[in-house]
Write a protein that holds these residues in place. Structure first.
Motif, PDB file in Angstrom:
ATOM      1  N   THR A  11       0.978  -1.592   0.119  1.00 21.79           N
ATOM      2  CA  THR A  11       0.134  -0.215  -0.047  1.00 21.79           C
ATOM      3  C   THR A  11       0.882   1.191  -0.624  1.00 21.79           C
ATOM      4  O   THR A  11       0.623   2.006  -0.260  1.00 21.79           O
ATOM      5  N   GLY A  12       1.935   1.427   0.251  1.00 20.52           N
ATOM      6  CA  GLY A  12       2.929   2.285   0.678  1.00 20.52           C
ATOM      7  C   GLY A  12       2.545   2.990   1.893  1.00 20.52           C
ATOM      8  O   GLY A  12       1.470   2.449   2.468  1.00 20.52           O
ATOM      9  N   GLU A  13       2.708   4.180   2.351  1.00 20.52           N
ATOM     10  CA  GLU A  13       1.937   4.989   3.004  1.00 20.52           C
ATOM     11  C   GLU A  13       0.887   5.632   2.668  1.00 20.52           C
ATOM     12  O   GLU A  13      -0.344   5.779   3.410  1.00 20.52           O
ATOM     13  N   VAL A  14       1.118   5.805   1.825  1.00 18.84           N
ATOM     14  CA  VAL A  14      -0.409   6.594   0.310  1.00 18.84           C
ATOM     15  C   VAL A  14      -0.523   5.873  -0.125  1.00 18.84           C
ATOM     16  O   VAL A  14       0.483   5.557  -1.684  1.00 18.84           O
ATOM     17  N   ARG A  15      -1.648   5.254  -0.777  1.00 18.56           N
ATOM     18  CA  ARG A  15      -2.009   4.351  -2.503  1.00 18.56           C
ATOM     19  C   ARG A  15      -1.983   5.427  -3.188  1.00 18.56           C
ATOM     20  O   ARG A  15      -3.731   5.570  -2.909  1.00 18.56           O
TER      21      ARG A  15
ATOM     22  N   ARG B 116       9.483   8.323  -1.378  1.00 15.33           N
ATOM     23  CA  ARG B 116       9.929   7.582  -2.198  1.00 15.33           C
ATOM     24  C   ARG B 116       8.280   7.525  -2.881  1.00 15.33           C
ATOM     25  O   ARG B 116       6.851   7.168  -2.007  1.00 15.33           O
ATOM     26  N   VAL B 117       8.859   7.200  -4.461  1.00 15.41           N
ATOM     27  CA  VAL B 117       7.218   7.385  -4.896  1.00 15.41           C
ATOM     28  C   VAL B 117       7.441   5.931  -5.538  1.00 15.41           C
ATOM     29  O   VAL B 117       8.757   5.965  -7.297  1.00 15.41           O
ATOM     30  N   SER B 118       6.717   4.560  -5.695  1.00 13.63           N
ATOM     31  CA  SER B 118       6.726   4.271  -6.637  1.00 13.63           C
ATOM     32  C   SER B 118       5.316   3.282  -7.572  1.00 13.63           C
ATOM     33  O   SER B 118       4.888   3.183  -6.640  1.00 13.63           O
ATOM     34  N   PRO B 119       5.865   3.534  -8.459  1.00 13.47           N
ATOM     35  CA  PRO B 119       5.255   3.206  -9.439  1.00 13.47           C
ATOM     36  C   PRO B 119       4.672   1.462  -9.798  1.00 13.47           C
ATOM     37  O   PRO B 119       5.733   1.082  -9.896  1.00 13.47           O
TER      38      PRO B 119
ATOM     39  N   GLY C 208       0.015   4.413 -18.341  1.00 12.31           N
ATOM     40  CA  GLY C 208      -0.241   4.665 -17.390  1.00 12.31           C
ATOM     41  C   GLY C 208       0.325   3.043 -16.453  1.00 12.31           C
ATOM     42  O   GLY C 208       0.979   2.409 -17.029  1.00 12.31           O
ATOM     43  N   VAL C 209      -0.150   2.742 -15.234  1.00  7.36           N
ATOM     44  CA  VAL C 209       0.252   2.240 -14.055  1.00  7.36           C
ATOM     45  C   VAL C 209      -0.766   1.479 -13.186  1.00  7.36           C
ATOM     46  O   VAL C 209      -1.847   2.005 -12.819  1.00  7.36           O
ATOM     47  N   SER C 210      -1.099   0.346 -12.750  1.00  9.55           N
ATOM     48  CA  SER C 210      -2.270   0.056 -11.659  1.00  9.55           C
ATOM     49  C   SER C 210      -1.911   1.284 -10.511  1.00  9.55           C
ATOM     50  O   SER C 210      -2.807   1.215 -10.177  1.00  9.55           O
ATOM     51  N   GLU C 211      -1.016   1.649 -10.145  1.00  9.39           N
ATOM     52  CA  GLU C 211      -1.277   2.260  -8.359  1.00  9.39           C
ATOM     53  C   GLU C 211       0.499   2.919  -8.574  1.00  9.39           C
ATOM     54  O   GLU C 211       1.657   2.451  -8.715  1.00  9.39           O
ATOM     55  N   ILE C 212       0.227   4.095  -7.803  1.00  6.71           N
ATOM     56  CA  ILE C 212       1.318   4.833  -7.170  1.00  6.71           C
ATOM     57  C   ILE C 212       1.621   4.174  -5.163  1.00  6.71           C
ATOM     58  O   ILE C 212       0.860   4.653  -5.141  1.00  6.71           O
ATOM     59  N   LEU C 213       2.779   4.353  -5.285  1.00  8.22           N
ATOM     60  CA  LEU C 213       2.673   3.854  -3.841  1.00  8.22           C
ATOM     61  C   LEU C 213       3.360   5.138  -3.448  1.00  8.22           C
ATOM     62  O   LEU C 213       4.665   4.521  -4.074  1.00  8.22           O
ATOM     63  N   ILE C 214       3.117   5.767  -2.143  1.00 11.46           N
ATOM     64  CA  ILE C 214       3.933   6.490  -1.437  1.00 11.46           C
ATOM     65  C   ILE C 214       4.490   6.798  -0.561  1.00 11.46           C
ATOM     66  O   ILE C 214       3.166   6.398   0.291  1.00 11.46           O
TER      67      ILE C 214
ATOM     68  N   GLY D  52      -1.584  14.694   6.450  1.00 11.63           N
ATOM     69  CA  GLY D  52      -1.015  15.354   5.670  1.00 11.63           C
ATOM     70  C   GLY D  52      -0.122  15.075   4.313  1.00 11.63           C
ATOM     71  O   GLY D  52      -0.443  16.445   3.309  1.00 11.63           O
ATOM     72  N   LEU D  53       0.648  14.383   4.346  1.00 12.60           N
ATOM     73  CA  LEU D  53       0.787  13.343   2.903  1.00 12.60           C
ATOM     74  C   LEU D  53      -0.641  12.947   1.772  1.00 12.60           C
ATOM     75  O   LEU D  53      -0.012  13.453   0.664  1.00 12.60           O
ATOM     76  N   VAL D  54      -1.778  12.709   2.681  1.00 13.06           N
ATOM     77  CA  VAL D  54      -3.061  12.068   1.159  1.00 13.06           C
ATOM     78  C   VAL D  54      -3.202  13.348   1.275  1.00 13.06           C
ATOM     79  O   VAL D  54      -3.696  14.104   0.158  1.00 13.06           O
ATOM     80  N   ARG D  55      -3.148  14.993   2.035  1.00 14.29           N
ATOM     81  CA  ARG D  55      -3.565  16.157   1.246  1.00 14.29           C
ATOM     82  C   ARG D  55      -2.491  16.372   0.735  1.00 14.29           C
ATOM     83  O   ARG D  55      -3.078  17.167  -0.409  1.00 14.29           O
ATOM     84  N   ALA D  56      -1.288  16.580   0.528  1.00 16.41           N
ATOM     85  CA  ALA D  56      -0.318  16.897   0.047  1.00 16.41           C
ATOM     86  C   ALA D  56      -0.275  16.476  -1.779  1.00 16.41           C
ATOM     87  O   ALA D  56      -0.563  16.939  -2.936  1.00 16.41           O
ATOM     88  N   VAL D  57      -0.274  15.296  -1.324  1.00 21.99           N
ATOM     89  CA  VAL D  57      -1.144  14.638  -3.064  1.00 21.99           C
ATOM     90  C   VAL D  57      -2.087  14.532  -3.678  1.00 21.99           C
ATOM     91  O   VAL D  57      -2.123  15.061  -4.860  1.00 21.99           O
ATOM     92  N   ASP D  58      -3.016  14.878  -2.858  1.00 23.50           N
ATOM     93  CA  ASP D  58      -4.341  15.456  -3.335  1.00 23.50           C
ATOM     94  C   ASP D  58      -4.516  16.672  -3.622  1.00 23.50           C
ATOM     95  O   ASP D  58      -4.920  17.330  -5.048  1.00 23.50           O
ATOM     96  N   GLU D  59      -3.995  17.828  -3.496  1.00 25.68           N
ATOM     97  CA  GLU D  59      -3.073  18.650  -4.247  1.00 25.68           C
ATOM     98  C   GLU D  59      -2.873  18.573  -5.080  1.00 25.68           C
ATOM     99  O   GLU D  59      -2.762  19.578  -6.226  1.00 25.68           O
ATOM    100  N   VAL D  60      -2.021  17.959  -5.458  1.00 28.07           N
ATOM    101  CA  VAL D  60      -0.807  18.132  -6.705  1.00 28.07           C
ATOM    102  C   VAL D  60      -1.796  17.015  -7.890  1.00 28.07           C
ATOM    103  O   VAL D  60      -2.383  17.457  -8.851  1.00 28.07           O
ATOM    104  N   LEU D  61      -3.324  15.823  -7.350  1.00 25.39           N
ATOM    105  CA  LEU D  61      -3.701  15.864  -8.097  1.00 25.39           C
ATOM    106  C   LEU D  61      -4.874  16.168  -9.309  1.00 25.39           C
ATOM    107  O   LEU D  61      -5.004  16.757  -9.782  1.00 25.39           O
ATOM    108  N   GLN D  62      -4.646  17.429  -8.508  1.00 24.87           N
ATOM    109  CA  GLN D  62      -6.323  18.774  -8.349  1.00 24.87           C
ATOM    110  C   GLN D  62      -5.415  19.772  -9.490  1.00 24.87           C
ATOM    111  O   GLN D  62      -5.986  20.105 -10.315  1.00 24.87           O
ATOM    112  N   ALA D  63      -3.873  19.935  -9.295  1.00 26.00           N
ATOM    113  CA  ALA D  63      -3.243  20.881  -9.368  1.00 26.00           C
ATOM    114  C   ALA D  63      -3.678  19.956 -10.835  1.00 26.00           C
ATOM    115  O   ALA D  63      -3.638  20.940 -12.279  1.00 26.00           O
TER     116      ALA D  63
END
Lengths: 410, 244
Positions: free
Chosen positions: A57-61, A98-101, A219-225, A234-245
């Motif tokens: 799962t990573g810390e955030v999937r 770490r960002v793992s596709p 594309g990839v199945s998922e990215i584990l962050i 906080g990490l989830v929020r930061a990822v969310d901001e990137v996605l929205q941007a």
């Protein structure tokens, strides 16, 4: 006064050494067992987190929002599309470590007529070989080279397929476009994944190879962050901001605490372990209640004498409490110390649960390394002391409350 | 006329011996003077120990009045109005025992894990005196009762007479107004018993401490300055004697 109480309490403890040893042993045994249990739980916790973050799962999937809903149908078309654009943005975040596709291949392999399900995981070998410590996990052979049709096969799966390094195996799978595809990979090495179920089913292959065979089109199945672990929301929020941007509303980042089966298991295990701890302490405290009551029964006349001399009820309770706390401190300390000494070799060598965990689909390694944790060890010490005090409180209170004339008659 | 140290008026006390109710005291009225070396005598079950326990504030009368050195000690029928008041009464009785009364028991009742000196010191410790004063005074009183050099022995290492001397020292070390002794010589041979009694009398004369003790030994009765004979919970007879 306090000094005299301590003197009297110490002498009383030494008066009946066997009984004192019994009380101390009861507390020590309970404290030792709980120290072991909590160290094991702490080890499992660290292990589950490590495995979950590395393999599941990573810390955030980060996945397509619909992938989770239809996961049972292997919906490869719900991909994290254009990962090449997203990955640099995620890696540039301060919070990410770490960002793992990943590209997952649900497929079947054959040995003669027998069909054996398998799971391929396409990983960025250059980036992840160190993070996953692949060299250490390698049992034989070598790591695959990026871009090649090579694979690192779990030892259990290799055994089922009768594979050794240098031999090929063929996988039948479905592509992103829902067409069937079969491809052949060369085994470059056998690997001992820390997770039993991975050993039995999985193989690693280069990300770009997996992507090519499944027609992922970038594309990839998922990215584990993963970040530092100190602020998952906080990490989830930061990822969310990137996605929205980037306008990627269809992607959904989820913290590991929501998606990891191991984490949920830990939540339950934590409660179960605490209940077990409580049971141990109840058994330990029953010994203390017993010995305190015997002690008090034998010393009822002394209680009467002290009361006749003008010792207040509170001071009498304090006297018995001091005895209990001295015994409790000694027992708790001995128990925690013994528990810690027992944990240390297991912490280094680990406890091997062997094949028993192979088919358990929770991110627990076959070898668990119990982990001493200062906070929980201190907690066990304080808790056992508190139990010893609580167990002696009622009998002490009852004895101190006896009218002196009755106590003297005993 | 010298005011009474202990004033007892119409004291009643009953208790249950199993299912059988026992009327231990049936309206005792007695006035004990500060100079008294008073013996309560009578056969077993006459109420001696019960009366001593009530005087010593380790038991409570059912009804009647008791005043110790001017302090009224409530009976059980003077029911407290609240729990707080009940606690206050208990606290007052504990304070009276701690400061004004010394106890000597038939079985010595020393704390076996403490030395002779520590057994004596415990009575002073409860008065929150400094450790130096506690040490000095407990050593001094042990010398006074003839136990110099035996201060560091535990009760198990002392003879019966020596143990009772420690108990006497413990009772006297805090300079109480009253010493209550329940059959102090009953567990001693006649020679030792006589020496303990002599010691008590000597201290009574030197310090002026009021002594109230129970006995059924005629030799002990003979040494009392005042003798009260009890029978079936009533005061049958009082005799004034001259201490030789």
């Amino acid at each position: 006064m306090a000094r005299n109480i301590i003197t009297l309490a110490t002498r009383n403890i030494l008066r009946n050494r066997r009984r004192s040893v019994l009380s101390v042993t009861a507390i020590a045994l309970a404290a030792c067992t709980i120290t072991l249990l909590f160290a094991l739980l702490e080890g499992i916790r660290a292990d589950v987190r490590h495995n979950s973050w590395n393999y599941e799962t990573g810390e955030v999937r980060l996945r397509h929002a619909l992938f989770d809903r239809y996961e049972h149908l292997n919906p490869l078309h719900y991909t994290v599309a254009e990962a090449d654009l997203l990955l640099p943005a995620l890696r540039s975040l301060d919070q990410t470590h770490r960002v793992s596709p990943r590209v997952h291949i649900q497929g079947a392999t054959f040995r003669g007529e027998e069909m054996i399900p398998s799971r391929g995981i396409g990983i960025d070998l250059d980036r992840e070989r160190e993070d996953l410590d692949l060299e250490r996990l390698l049992l034989s052979g070598r790591l695959p080279r990026p871009g090649t049709s090579e694979a690192l096969v779990g030892a259990g799966l290799a055994e089922k397929l009768g594979l050794s390094p240098g031999e090929p195996f063929t996988v039948l799978t479905t592509t992103r476009l829902r067409s069937s595809n079969a491809f052949t990979l060369d085994v470059t090495g056998l690997v001992a994944f820390p997770l039993g179920h991975m050993n039995q089913t999985s193989y690693l292959l280069p990300l770009e190879t997996a992507s090519r065979y499944l027609r992922m089109e970038g594309g990839v199945s998922e990215i584990l962050i993963s970040g530092t672990g100190s602020d998952t929301p906080g990490l989830v929020r930061a990822v969310d901001e990137v996605l929205q941007a980037q306008g990627l509303d269809q992607l959904r980042p989820l913290p590991w605490t929501e998606v990891s089966g191991g984490y949920r298991y830990l939540q339950v295990a934590d409660i179960i372990y605490r209940i077990i701890a409580l049971c141990f302490f109840l058994v330990g405290s029953s010994v203390i209640v017993n010995t305190t009551m015997m002690t008090i029964h034998e010393r009822t006349r002394e209680i009467g004498t002290l009361s006749a001399l003008g010792m207040s009820e509170g001071t009498l309770v304090r006297l018995f409490f001091t005895e209990a706390s001295l015994l409790g401190t000694l027992g708790s300390l001995a128990g925690v110390l013994a528990g810690s000494l027992l944990v240390l070799p297991a912490q280094i060598g680990g406890i091997d649960f062997g094949s028993r965990l192979d088919m358990v689909e929770i991110d627990i390694s076959s070898v668990i390394h119990p982990l001493l944790n200062l906070q929980s060890t201190l907690g066990v010490f304080c808790y056992s002391l508190a139990v010893a005090l609580a167990a002696s409180y009622l009998p002490a209170r009852r004895a101190a409350g006896l009218p002196p004339v009755e106590a003297l008659r005993a | 006329m010298t005011p009474a140290m202990i004033e007892i008026t119409d004291l009643h006390k009953s208790y249950h011996n199993g299912a059988t109710p026992v009327q231990a005291l049936r309206g005792i009225t007695l006035s004990i003077r500060p100079s008294d070396f008073l013996a309560l005598a009578g056969p077993s079950g006459s109420g001696k120990t019960t009366l001593l326990n009530i005087i010593g504030c380790i038991d409570q009368a059912d009804r009647g009045e008791l005043t110790l050195a001017g302090i009224p000690i409530p009976s059980r029928n003077a029911r407290p109005e609240s729990r707080r008041q009940a606690r206050e009464i208990t606290r007052q009785q504990v304070a009276v025992r701690r400061k004004k009364i010394g106890f000597i028991f038939q079985n010595f009742n020393l704390i076996p894990v403490l030395t002779a000196q520590e057994n004596v010191a415990i009575a002073l410790t409860l008065l929150n005196l400094s450790p130096e004063e506690v040490f000095h005074r407990s050593r001094e009183i042990l010398g006074e009762v003839g136990l110099e050099g035996l201060e560091n022995r535990r009760p198990g290492e002392l003879s019966g007479g020596q143990q009772q001397r420690v108990a006497v020292a413990r009772a006297l070390v805090k300079n109480p107004l009253i010493v209550v002794a329940d059959e102090p010589t009953a567990n001693l041979d006649s020679e030792t018993g006589a020496s303990i009694l002599n010691l008590m009398r000597e201290i009574h004369q030197r310090r002026g401490t009021t002594f109230v003790f129970s006995t059924h030994d005629p030799r002990v009765m003979d040494r009392a300055s005042r003798l009260c004979l009890l029978r079936d919970g009533t005061l049958q007879e009082e005799q004034e004697r001259v201490l030789l």
